[in-house]
Motif scaffolding. Structure first.
Motif, short mmCIF file in Angstrom:
data_model
loop_
_atom_site.label_atom_id
_atom_site.label_comp_id
_atom_site.label_asym_id
_atom_site.label_seq_id
_atom_site.Cartn_x
_atom_site.Cartn_y
_atom_site.Cartn_z
N ALA A 80 2.15 6.62 -6.96
CA ALA A 80 0.88 7.04 -7.56
C ALA A 80 1.14 7.99 -8.74
CB ALA A 80 0.01 7.72 -6.51
N GLY A 81 0.55 7.66 -9.87
CA GLY A 81 0.73 8.48 -11.06
C GLY A 81 2.03 8.23 -11.80
N ARG A 82 2.83 7.29 -11.30
CA ARG A 82 4.10 6.94 -11.93
C ARG A 82 4.12 5.43 -12.18
NH1 ARG A 82 5.20 10.61 -7.81
NH2 ARG A 82 6.31 12.47 -8.48
N ASP A 83 4.95 5.01 -13.08
CA ASP A 83 5.08 3.58 -13.35
C ASP A 83 6.13 2.99 -12.40
OD1 ASP A 83 5.50 1.01 -14.34
OD2 ASP A 83 5.31 1.65 -16.43
N PRO A 84 5.73 2.12 -11.49
CA PRO A 84 6.69 1.57 -10.53
C PRO A 84 7.82 0.78 -11.20
CG PRO A 84 4.60 0.41 -10.39
CD PRO A 84 4.38 1.59 -11.30
N ARG A 85 7.59 0.31 -12.40
CA ARG A 85 8.65 -0.43 -13.10
C ARG A 85 9.86 0.46 -13.38
NH1 ARG A 85 4.51 -2.68 -17.53
NH2 ARG A 85 4.06 -0.44 -17.40
N ALA A 137 15.65 -10.13 -15.51
CA ALA A 137 16.15 -9.49 -16.73
C ALA A 137 15.35 -9.98 -17.94
CB ALA A 137 17.63 -9.76 -16.91
N GLY A 138 14.87 -9.04 -18.73
CA GLY A 138 14.12 -9.40 -19.93
C GLY A 138 12.68 -9.79 -19.70
N LYS A 139 12.25 -9.83 -18.44
CA LYS A 139 10.86 -10.20 -18.14
C LYS A 139 9.96 -8.97 -18.29
CE LYS A 139 11.61 -14.36 -16.32
NZ LYS A 139 11.18 -15.41 -15.54
N SER A 140 8.76 -9.20 -18.74
CA SER A 140 7.78 -8.14 -18.85
C SER A 140 6.86 -8.23 -17.63
CB SER A 140 6.97 -8.32 -20.15
OG SER A 140 6.03 -7.29 -20.27
N LEU A 141 6.93 -7.21 -16.78
CA LEU A 141 6.14 -7.19 -15.56
C LEU A 141 5.03 -6.15 -15.67
CD1 LEU A 141 9.05 -7.10 -12.95
CD2 LEU A 141 7.70 -9.10 -13.59
N THR A 142 3.91 -6.43 -15.03
CA THR A 142 2.87 -5.41 -14.91
C THR A 142 3.27 -4.48 -13.77
OG1 THR A 142 1.57 -6.64 -13.30
CG2 THR A 142 1.11 -7.09 -15.66
N PRO A 143 2.68 -3.29 -13.71
CA PRO A 143 2.95 -2.42 -12.57
C PRO A 143 2.62 -3.10 -11.23
CG PRO A 143 1.91 -1.15 -14.30
CD PRO A 143 1.86 -2.60 -14.73
N GLY A 153 9.02 18.50 -3.93
CA GLY A 153 7.83 19.05 -4.57
C GLY A 153 7.10 17.94 -5.31
N LYS A 154 6.88 18.14 -6.60
CA LYS A 154 6.20 17.13 -7.41
C LYS A 154 7.17 16.20 -8.12
CE LYS A 154 2.15 19.98 -8.20
NZ LYS A 154 1.26 20.59 -9.18
N GLU A 155 8.44 16.46 -7.97
CA GLU A 155 9.45 15.66 -8.66
C GLU A 155 9.94 14.51 -7.77
OE1 GLU A 155 13.46 16.23 -11.35
OE2 GLU A 155 12.65 17.94 -10.27
N MET A 156 10.10 13.35 -8.39
CA MET A 156 10.65 12.18 -7.71
C MET A 156 11.89 11.75 -8.47
SD MET A 156 9.04 8.40 -6.96
CE MET A 156 7.81 8.94 -5.81
N ALA A 192 0.83 -1.21 0.00
CA ALA A 192 0.00 0.00 0.00
C ALA A 192 0.86 1.26 0.00
CB ALA A 192 -0.94 -0.01 1.20
N GLU A 193 1.94 1.26 0.78
CA GLU A 193 2.84 2.41 0.81
C GLU A 193 3.53 2.61 -0.54
OE1 GLU A 193 4.54 2.81 5.28
OE2 GLU A 193 5.02 0.94 4.25
N LEU A 194 3.93 1.51 -1.15
CA LEU A 194 4.56 1.60 -2.46
C LEU A 194 3.59 2.13 -3.51
CD1 LEU A 194 6.57 -1.72 -2.37
CD2 LEU A 194 7.56 0.57 -2.57
#
Length: 95
Positions: free
Chosen positions: A29-34, A50-56, A78-81, A22-24
């Protein structure tokens, strides 16, 4: 890094205090965790990612299970990560 940048940072060592799913999800939020997976980490290689296609969602679950898969440090200004040691980007964001 704090001294080098001349700023005060709130820190969380997520190796000692891991982020749960949940914290992650909130953090990314609004970004692709990958984009925040550390493909250079021994854990990434040991898990054969390596080379694997993962969902968010899969990426979040893996990061919750193995915190060493998360790029470090993550700095929110601010809004930048910013993930990783990009000193120039960090300096610009923390001005």
């Amino acid at each position: 890094m704090r001294k080098d940048l001349g700023v005060e940072l709130d820190e969380r060592d997520y190796a000692k205090a891991p982020l749960n799913a949940a914290e992650l999800k909130d953090l990314f939020a609004g970004r692709d965790p990958r984009d925040f997976l550390n493909s250079r980490s021994p854990a990434f290689k040991a898990m054969g990612l390596a080379g694997k296609s993962l969902t968010p969602e899969q990426a979040l679950a893996l990061m919750a299970k193995e915190p060493n898969l998360i790029k470090r440090p993550i700095v929110i200004a601010g809004k930048e990560m910013i993930a990783g040691f990009d000193r120039e980007r960090l300096r610009a964001a923390l001005k």
